[in-house]
Enzyme design. Structure first.
Site, PDB file in Angstrom:
ATOM      1  N   VAL A 244      -7.452  -1.346   1.621  1.00 36.21           N
ATOM      2  CA  VAL A 244      -8.071  -1.185  -0.147  1.00 36.21           C
ATOM      3  C   VAL A 244      -8.616   0.477   0.327  1.00 36.21           C
ATOM      4  O   VAL A 244      -9.108   0.887   0.815  1.00 36.21           O
ATOM      5  CB  VAL A 244      -9.361  -1.878   0.122  1.00 36.21           C
ATOM      6  N   ASN A 426      11.904  10.726  11.369  1.00 36.65           N
ATOM      7  CA  ASN A 426      13.216  10.683  11.969  1.00 36.65           C
ATOM      8  C   ASN A 426      13.923  11.909  11.374  1.00 36.65           C
ATOM      9  O   ASN A 426      13.447  13.259  11.666  1.00 36.65           O
ATOM     10  CB  ASN A 426      13.622   9.283  11.681  1.00 36.65           C
ATOM     11  N   GLY A 477      -7.995   7.173   6.124  1.00 38.84           N
ATOM     12  CA  GLY A 477      -9.319   7.230   5.632  1.00 38.84           C
ATOM     13  C   GLY A 477      -9.848   8.712   5.941  1.00 38.84           C
ATOM     14  O   GLY A 477      -8.935   9.636   6.294  1.00 38.84           O
TER      15      GLY A 477
END
Length: 497
Positions: A244, A426, A477
């Site tokens: 979220v 990559n 976060g």
């Protein structure tokens, strides 16, 4: 006098590349590339970049799958280090670090050669295997009539019309062992080019994108800050929501937006703290740098967010918006042909679309859904875009893994969506990102730069996002060093601009 003469000195050129194996933010091996240039006849270390390691293994994978992935990653990093120190070191010598196009062309050609080489080896192995099998079968008696041969079972009447067969999962794109060397080197050269031109990396990228013209104005991407990482293990029942995220409103400065997110996070920690316990400094923190919690229904994390905001006098939908990363591709039960959104509760792709429509109508402050469906459910992507496209962004992250092919084939089957999350992983090269974001801008798609799970403390991703003009940036976060470093870089660029 010295300054006057320095104008006539030769432009710096690359003299050495150094690749080494280092650890990323979650202790996984990854690649560091260092660039040395000849500046006024002296060899000088210019800069280095550390790639992030990216795994396509879902969180709930079996131990042996995870083990094989770890071995593969180790091999890949070792090969990448070898490529950088040997082949690429020789091939890029004497090129100008400011000549990104030329460098990326060399890198691209080298990579194509490696792909061809692996294909050849595979083909040879297959031929040898076929010969061996043939030699064996010619010696054994024919086994055409198998004992107890059964006729194909008649289709039973169990299959109801509603349970149509779903399109099977497309094969996972194989990642060439060592491909990190291409991405790592391309980014390191861009960083060296910026250092030598004495401009910040974001401005260097923007000039590359706009053919050496500095753009008139630069806008910062809006951060999608992950606040909750919902666990998908029992006793928690909810499987559908992976993250979220909070998105601050446009009118706030980034600094104000981040402060507001931190206030909500503090309140959220208080709400998640079981009553009667002495408050702990930190609850369990996910590798994404956010709080981990388990939920029993789809509404639970959203109502929790609403409560946290209301408690500190903020209103969702005006003072802050939400985005949800559904990571639906991790929930498909291929036997049932349905998504397991709650433990034991399954929905068909069509039912998923109806559920999202209901969800957005109930919680209009959700302005983005990431990977609401697997990329294979193209019809349902079309349906959800028609139903919700005007109300919220429908973003492909896993569903856009093959977006690098977009360049080669413009009508490739990318699901209909409002935007994509691009990751620098990559063999991605800086020129690829420039070209891709240009394409996406042209198709009116929004570009989000996202950081993979195994993030390193290198903050170049932020400069890439700003320079490329991405609309959003998805960094995880506001805890853990490798995540926070990037938010700090974003704040520093805001101050500069």
């Amino acid at each position: 006098k010295a300054n006057y003469l320095s104008k006539f000195s030769k432009a710096p050129v690359i003299c050495k590349l150094v690749g080494r194996k280092v650890l990323d933010g979650v202790g996984q091996p990854t690649l560091e590339v260092e660039i040395y240039c000849t500046v006024k006849n002296y060899e000088k270390r210019i800069c280095s970049t550390v790639m992030c390691s990216h795994s396509q293994i879902p969180e709930n994978a079996l131990p042996e799958t995870a083990e094989a992935d770890e071995k593969e990653r180790n091999d890949s990093v070792n090969t990448a280090v070898e490529w950088v120190n040997e082949s690429l070191n020789t091939m890029l010598r004497d090129l100008k670090p400011t000549d990104q196009c030329k460098v990326d062309k060399v890198l691209g050609e080298y990579f194509t050669k490696q792909v061809e080489r692996i294909k050849e080896i595979k083909k040879q192995e297959e031929e040898e295997e076929a010969e061996a099998t043939l030699a064996l079968t010619s010696r054994t008696p024919s086994a055409t009539a198998l004992p107890g041969g059964k006729k194909a079972a008649k289709p039973g009447k169990k299959v109801t019309v509603a349970e149509r067969a779903i399109p099977p999962a497309e094969p996972v794109e194989s990642v060439l062992c060592g491909s990190l060397a291409i991405g790592g080197t391309s980014l390191a050269i861009a960083k060296a080019g910026a250092t030598i031109s004495r401009i910040p990396l974001y401005l260097h990228i923007a000039r590359l994108k706009h053919d050496q013209d500095s753009p008139k104005e630069m806008t910062l991407p809006l951060p999608m800050v992950t606040l909750l990482n919902c666990e998908k293990i029992s006793p928690a029942k909810l499987k559908l929501v992976k993250e979220v995220m909070l998105i601050p409103p446009v009118q706030l400065s980034l600094k104000q937006g981040i402060e507001r997110v931190l206030d909500i996070q503090k309140e959220m920690m208080r709400l998640l703290e079981p009553p009667g316990k002495a408050p702990r400094a930190l609850k369990r923190i996910s590798h994404l740098g956010c709080l981990i919690t388990g939920c029993d229904s789809l509404e639970q994390p959203l109502l929790l967010m609403q409560t946290a905001c209301n408690n500190i006098g903020l209103e969702l939908g005006t003072d802050m918006y939400l985005a949800i990363n559904c990571a639906a591709h991790e929930l498909m039960d291929y036997v049932k042909g349905k998504y397991e959104m709650l433990t034991g509760m399954f929905k068909s792709p069509d039912e998923m679309v109806d559920m999202y429509v209901e969800l957005i109508n109930k919680f209009p402050f959700i302005i983005a859904l990431i990977d609401p469906l697997r990329k294979e459910d193209r019809q349902q992507w079309n349906n959800i875009c028609r139903a919700l496209g005007s109300k919220c962004y429908l973003i492909a992250e896993d569903a856009a893994t093959h977006i690098s092919k977009l360049k080669i084939d413009q009508n490739i089957n990318i699901p209909m969506c409002s935007g994509v999350v691009l990751k620098y992983i990559n063999q991605t090269k800086v020129s690829d990102l420039i070209e891709l974001t240009g394409l996406l801008d042209g198709q009116r798609h929004i570009t989000i730069l996202g950081s993979p799970d195994g993030e390193s403390s290198d903050d170049s991703l932020v400069d890439l996002a700003v320079g490329l003009g991405a609309r959003f940036i998805k960094l995880g976060g506001l805890s853990r060093g490798e995540r926070v470093t990037k938010y700090n870089r974003l704040l520093a660029i805001e101050e500069e601009l």
